[in-house]
Design a protein around this motif. Structure first.
Motif, mmCIF file in Angstrom:
data_model
loop_
_atom_site.group_PDB
_atom_site.id
_atom_site.type_symbol
_atom_site.label_atom_id
_atom_site.label_comp_id
_atom_site.label_asym_id
_atom_site.label_seq_id
_atom_site.Cartn_x
_atom_site.Cartn_y
_atom_site.Cartn_z
ATOM 1 N N ASN A 12 -14.664 94.350 90.407
ATOM 2 C CA ASN A 12 -15.116 93.544 89.280
ATOM 3 C C ASN A 12 -14.316 93.940 88.043
ATOM 4 O O ASN A 12 -13.647 94.963 88.008
ATOM 5 C CB ASN A 12 -16.607 93.767 89.030
ATOM 6 C CG ASN A 12 -17.458 93.283 90.184
ATOM 7 O OD1 ASN A 12 -17.153 92.261 90.789
ATOM 8 N ND2 ASN A 12 -18.518 94.013 90.493
ATOM 9 N N GLY A 13 -14.404 93.134 87.011
ATOM 10 C CA GLY A 13 -13.705 93.457 85.781
ATOM 11 C C GLY A 13 -14.324 94.651 85.076
ATOM 12 O O GLY A 13 -15.398 95.139 85.428
ATOM 13 N N VAL B 176 -11.399 93.715 77.698
ATOM 14 C CA VAL B 176 -11.730 93.561 79.118
ATOM 15 C C VAL B 176 -10.459 93.582 79.953
ATOM 16 O O VAL B 176 -9.428 93.030 79.560
ATOM 17 C CB VAL B 176 -12.513 92.259 79.400
ATOM 18 C CG1 VAL B 176 -13.890 92.297 78.778
ATOM 19 C CG2 VAL B 176 -11.750 91.032 78.946
ATOM 20 N N LYS C 19 -9.397 92.238 83.591
ATOM 21 C CA LYS C 19 -9.951 91.217 84.468
ATOM 22 C C LYS C 19 -9.375 91.315 85.869
ATOM 23 O O LYS C 19 -8.279 91.855 86.071
ATOM 24 C CB LYS C 19 -9.656 89.824 83.908
ATOM 25 C CG LYS C 19 -9.918 89.671 82.427
ATOM 26 C CD LYS C 19 -9.516 88.280 81.958
ATOM 27 C CE LYS C 19 -9.578 88.157 80.457
ATOM 28 N NZ LYS C 19 -9.300 86.798 79.980
ATOM 29 N N SER C 20 -10.100 90.767 86.807
ATOM 30 C CA SER C 20 -9.575 90.622 88.156
ATOM 31 C C SER C 20 -8.312 89.774 88.078
ATOM 32 O O SER C 20 -8.320 88.684 87.516
ATOM 33 C CB SER C 20 -10.615 89.939 89.049
ATOM 34 O OG SER C 20 -10.113 89.761 90.345
ATOM 35 N N ARG D 110 -10.951 79.847 76.935
ATOM 36 C CA ARG D 110 -11.431 80.496 78.160
ATOM 37 C C ARG D 110 -12.151 79.498 79.051
ATOM 38 O O ARG D 110 -11.974 79.481 80.262
ATOM 39 C CB ARG D 110 -12.352 81.658 77.800
ATOM 40 C CG ARG D 110 -11.672 82.787 77.046
ATOM 41 C CD ARG D 110 -12.616 83.954 76.811
ATOM 42 N NE ARG D 110 -12.060 84.886 75.844
ATOM 43 C CZ ARG D 110 -12.564 85.114 74.633
ATOM 44 N NH1 ARG D 110 -13.668 84.482 74.242
ATOM 45 N NH2 ARG D 110 -11.993 85.969 73.823
ATOM 46 N N ILE E 36 -14.416 87.884 81.090
ATOM 47 C CA ILE E 36 -14.171 88.347 82.461
ATOM 48 C C ILE E 36 -14.161 87.183 83.434
ATOM 49 O O ILE E 36 -13.408 87.185 84.422
ATOM 50 C CB ILE E 36 -15.210 89.421 82.849
ATOM 51 C CG1 ILE E 36 -14.890 90.721 82.104
ATOM 52 C CG2 ILE E 36 -15.241 89.670 84.345
ATOM 53 C CD1 ILE E 36 -15.879 91.842 82.307
ATOM 54 N N LYS E 37 -14.966 86.149 83.164
ATOM 55 C CA LYS E 37 -14.924 84.952 84.011
ATOM 56 C C LYS E 37 -13.574 84.246 83.898
ATOM 57 O O LYS E 37 -13.081 83.678 84.865
ATOM 58 C CB LYS E 37 -16.041 83.987 83.619
ATOM 59 C CG LYS E 37 -17.403 84.330 84.164
ATOM 60 C CD LYS E 37 -18.401 83.199 83.963
ATOM 61 C CE LYS E 37 -18.664 82.924 82.514
ATOM 62 N NZ LYS E 37 -19.741 81.920 82.303
ATOM 63 N N GLU F 180 -10.407 84.665 84.191
ATOM 64 C CA GLU F 180 -9.391 85.578 84.731
ATOM 65 C C GLU F 180 -7.976 85.151 84.401
ATOM 66 O O GLU F 180 -7.056 85.960 84.426
ATOM 67 C CB GLU F 180 -9.548 85.680 86.254
ATOM 68 C CG GLU F 180 -10.876 86.248 86.711
ATOM 69 C CD GLU F 180 -11.014 86.235 88.226
ATOM 70 O OE1 GLU F 180 -10.061 85.775 88.904
ATOM 71 O OE2 GLU F 180 -12.057 86.682 88.731
#
Length: 787
Positions: free
Chosen positions: A356-357, A411, A413-414, A484, A438-439, A441
């Motif tokens: 996860n991030g 953050v 991120k993945s 985003r 984080i969502k 990416e």
């Protein structure tokens, strides 16, 4: 001479548009609702007539400020003003009144500066509230409402006392009336309660007092406090924790301070997803010698120690003190080194990474208070790793990451992207940033090297949407969450999103002539397209899709004369001559794209545009001297021999209706007599009739689609319209109960004895009209055969 003419034209244009409302309030054209409100408040408390009794012009000046504010805060009025200036506004829309000085001083945007109250708007309401894992209760208010002002101190107290228990929000319906109208808010204040993972709010209808609101919330708190049995108690005090998770146990009984039921719920809600909570009745179960008679709670830690001991809380009857003491007992947030950061970044960058991030706090000095904040974050955001990094120790890394203030949140991120927060450091703002960033990416904060490699076309076939911004610029900060949100609509293999902080990369921004913020563009190989639309997520998605798969044909000096100059008589072209810097042109862009998308169903209709900033000589040769300049080259003419200039409203419906006037198949305007003779008594022809009223907005929206449908069904169905304001009895006889109503009339048959069939059509677009009519005709084979 040329520039002099342009200057005179602009001066004349500005005079025709009237007062510049943006300039009057000291705003940029891209100012958001909060900036507009803040700018007006600043002027209101300075220039209000109540404070300027010695100025005979104070009243008139303040009327101008008020009028400008009333127009710019209303999205529809602002749109009209941007398109047509003051002349485009009806006098009825200009409100020549204002409030007292105390209103602007004390009640304008009631909760703007409250850290515990989350101010929500159209852009972030759904993302934050709908389907949230936290309970929300939201206050929809108007600053002009006396009941709202009376509720304000109560609402602030609720937010402060229940911080971490539920999310407390507020929506200013004067500024965001679209959102309030969508949610059915009809009076102020209205409170909506959203349980966990809910899509719909429940209206609060009880007394709006502190005790009643808090009781309402506590009755609905969905937290679990486990009743501890004797066997489980013995298991726990021997160090055998369930799932190795820390637990707080309220030890109740005679003379024990184990808090009230509501206080226990509050504490359990604050630590939800962090530790478990339980309760034991020490009058029924022997709690053992480790607890004194004054013990109210005991904390059993999951940390592995050589000497395992519970933490006992004696003589504590204050919730805040207990919460603080428990936070002190929780494991310290993970302290990262520069090497840790690099390893995590590399791990997240792997294609098969399941990590996860990470939400990271960059700090210097002592991090005691930050540690407590980090410890509370898991109760709000889930499935995110938390860490902190001391920039005094790792200054090189922090410098590379452009950390320039403390504390600062970022953050990882993945996928390996990194992004920094430029908002407030309150727990609610940090959580909101982390969840959204984080969502997203595929949004990258770009380094200097990466920026140059993109701009110098060194990244192969990669496509990038770039946002140039400055952290001090409010519209920039407003645009970042929209960016985003837009990035979620695209796969990384199609496009990447990058942000460039021009306070960090100032030399690159100067080198590429970035003079205003935010500036956004799409870079696709050697082609760069400027994003000039209103900066919302939906517009970004629309812009990218249109740029990569254009429906509007791009004419320029290289192809203009080879295509439009050689136009055939059976083709119709509609062309928008525009300049990227032109505000009305920017307003027109999404409407022009919508026209192109709908009209593309007709192969002989071409919708195009010409960038007159890039092709000055081309536009000058066609006599284009104002923007936007919309021209139609009709059927029946060849090349550039004939052009019709459009002078109507610049919305998609009006534009399509105008183009529809020049299409070959006409819609028959019927009256009572022709309806009976041509339609109701026809033995062979199929008719589709639009029963409408001239004042009906939905009828006006349907009209261009109806005209296009007539082209698509040429030779199969005849199209007609009947004005029900003029022919009410005919509409009543046809069974029309609302507008618009579409009725398809099938023929009586060859002998004329059978009853004519009529079928209601529910379609609202040209393509739906075509498909629905085809389905009817195909089912009724005898009509198809006769045709």
């Amino acid at each position: 001479m040329y520039f002099r003419i342009i200057l005179m034209f602009l001066l004349a244009l500005s005079q025709s548009l009237g007062e510049d409302y943006y300039k009057l309030l000291g705003l940029e054209k891209n100012a958001d609702q909060k900036e507009i409100r803040q700018a007006f408040k600043k002027l209101a408390v300075t220039h209000h007539p109540d404070k300027n009794n010695d100025d005979p012009e104070a009243h008139d000046k303040f009327i101008k400020y008020t009028t400008a504010y009333e127009v710019l805060k209303d999205p529809e009025l602002r749109k009209k003003y941007d398109l047509y200036g003051e002349e485009g506004l009806n006098d009825a829309n200009k409100r020549h009144n204002y409030h007292s000085y105390s209103y602007y001083q004390n009640n304008f945007g009631i909760y703007d500066d409250d850290p515990q109250v989350v101010t929500l708007n159209t852009n972030d309401y759904d993302d934050n509230v709908i389907n949230s894992e936290k309970i929300w209760i939201i206050n929809f208010y108007s600053p002009m409402c006396s009941h709202c002002r009376h509720l304000a101190p109560i609402w602030r107290r609720v937010a402060k006392d229940l911080e971490g228990v539920v999310r407390i929000g507020a929506v200013n319906c004067e500024d965001d009336w679209n959102l309030c109208r969508r949610l059915g808010i009809q009076s102020y204040p209205t409170l909506l309660y959203y349980p966990k993972n809910s899509h719909h709010g429940v209206r609060y209808t009880q007394e709006k007092s502190y005790d009643t609101i808090v009781d309402f919330i506590f009755e609905r708190l969905d937290v679990n406090i486990e009743q501890i049995s004797k066997s489980k108690w013995n298991q726990l005090i021997n160090g055998n924790l369930i799932d190795n998770k820390s637990i707080l146990i309220f030890t109740c009984g005679k003379n024990r301070q184990c808090f009230t039921a509501d206080e226990r719920l509050k504490i359990a809600a604050i630590f939800e997803n962090i530790i478990d909570t339980g309760i034991i009745d020490c009058d029924k179960i022997n709690c053992g010698e480790i607890l004194s008679s004054t013990t109210g709670a005991v904390f059993l830690s999951s940390e592995e120690n050589d000497l395992w001991t519970p933490v006992i809380f004696n003589d504590i009857d204050d919730v805040e003190i207990l919460v603080h003491e428990i936070l002190q007992q929780l494991p310290e947030p993970q302290e990262l080194t520069a090497n840790d950061f690099k390893e995590i970044e590399e791990r997240l960058g792997l294609e098969d990474s399941n990590d996860n991030g990470w939400l990271l706090c960059f700090y210097i000095g002592h991090a005691t208070e930050l540690d407590l904040q980090l410890k509370r974050l898991p109760s709000i955001i889930h499935d995110v790793n938390l860490g902190k990094l001391n920039c005094a120790k790792y200054s090189n890394l922090c410098g590379d990451l452009n950390i320039n203030r403390y504390p600062m949140w970022g953050v990882l991120k993945s996928g390996g992207a990194f992004e920094l927060s430029h908002g407030k450091s309150t727990i609610n703002d940090v959580a909101k940033f982390a969840e959204n960033a984080i969502k997203a990416e595929n949004v990258w904060a770009l380094s200097g090297d990466k920026i140059l490699s993109i701009l110098k076309r060194q990244r192969g076939n990669e496509v990038w949407f770039i946002d140039w911004y400055a952290p001090w610029c409010p519209p920039c900060i407003q645009f970042l969450p929209e960016l985003r949100k837009a990035s979620l609509e695209f796969d990384k293999s199609i496009i990447h999103f990058g942000t460039i902080d021009c306070t960090i990369h100032s030399s690159i921004c100067r080198q590429y002539n970035i003079k205003s913020y935010p500036t956004a563009m799409l870079i696709n190989g050697t082609v760069t397209s400027q994003f000039t639309m209103q900066k919302t997520a939906s517009n970004v998605v629309e812009f990218i899709n249109e740029a990569m798969n254009p429906t509007v044909f791009r004419l320029n000096a290289d192809n203009y004369y080879q295509t439009l100059g050689r136009k055939k008589s059976k083709i119709l072209w509609a062309v928008d001559y525009f300049a990227p810097w032109c505000g009305p042109c920017q307003q027109l862009t999404p409407h022009w794209t919508a026209v192109a998308k709908i009209m593309k169903i007709l192969p002989n209709i071409k919708i195009a545009s010409v960038d007159c900033q890039s092709d000055v000589n081309l536009c000058r040769s066609q006599g284009v001297n104002s923007y936007p300049n919309i021209r139609l080259y009709p059927m029946g003419s060849e090349g550039l021999n004939k052009a019709v200039i459009y002078e109507g409203a610049r919305d998609s419906t009006s534009l399509m209706t105008w183009i529809g006037q020049y299409l070959p198949v006409k819609v028959k305007e019927l009256n009572g007599e022709t309806l009976g003779k041509k339609v109701l008594n026809s033995k062979k022809e199929i008719w589709l009739i639009d029963y409408y009223a001239p004042w009906c907005g939905h009828c006006q929206t349907l009209e261009p689609h109806f005209i296009i449908g007539a082209q698509l069904l040429e030779g199969i169905v005849r199209f007609g319209r009947l004005n029900c304001d003029n022919f009410r009895s005919e509409c009543v006889n046809a069974g029309v109960r609302g507008y618009p109503t579409l009725i398809l009339y099938l023929p009586k048959g060859k002998n004329g004895n059978s009853k004519r069939k009529d079928l209601h059509i529910s379609a609202t677009t040209a393509e739906q009209i075509k498909n629905e009519v085809f389905n009817v005709v195909n089912v009724n084979n005898k009509y198809r055969d006769e045709l």
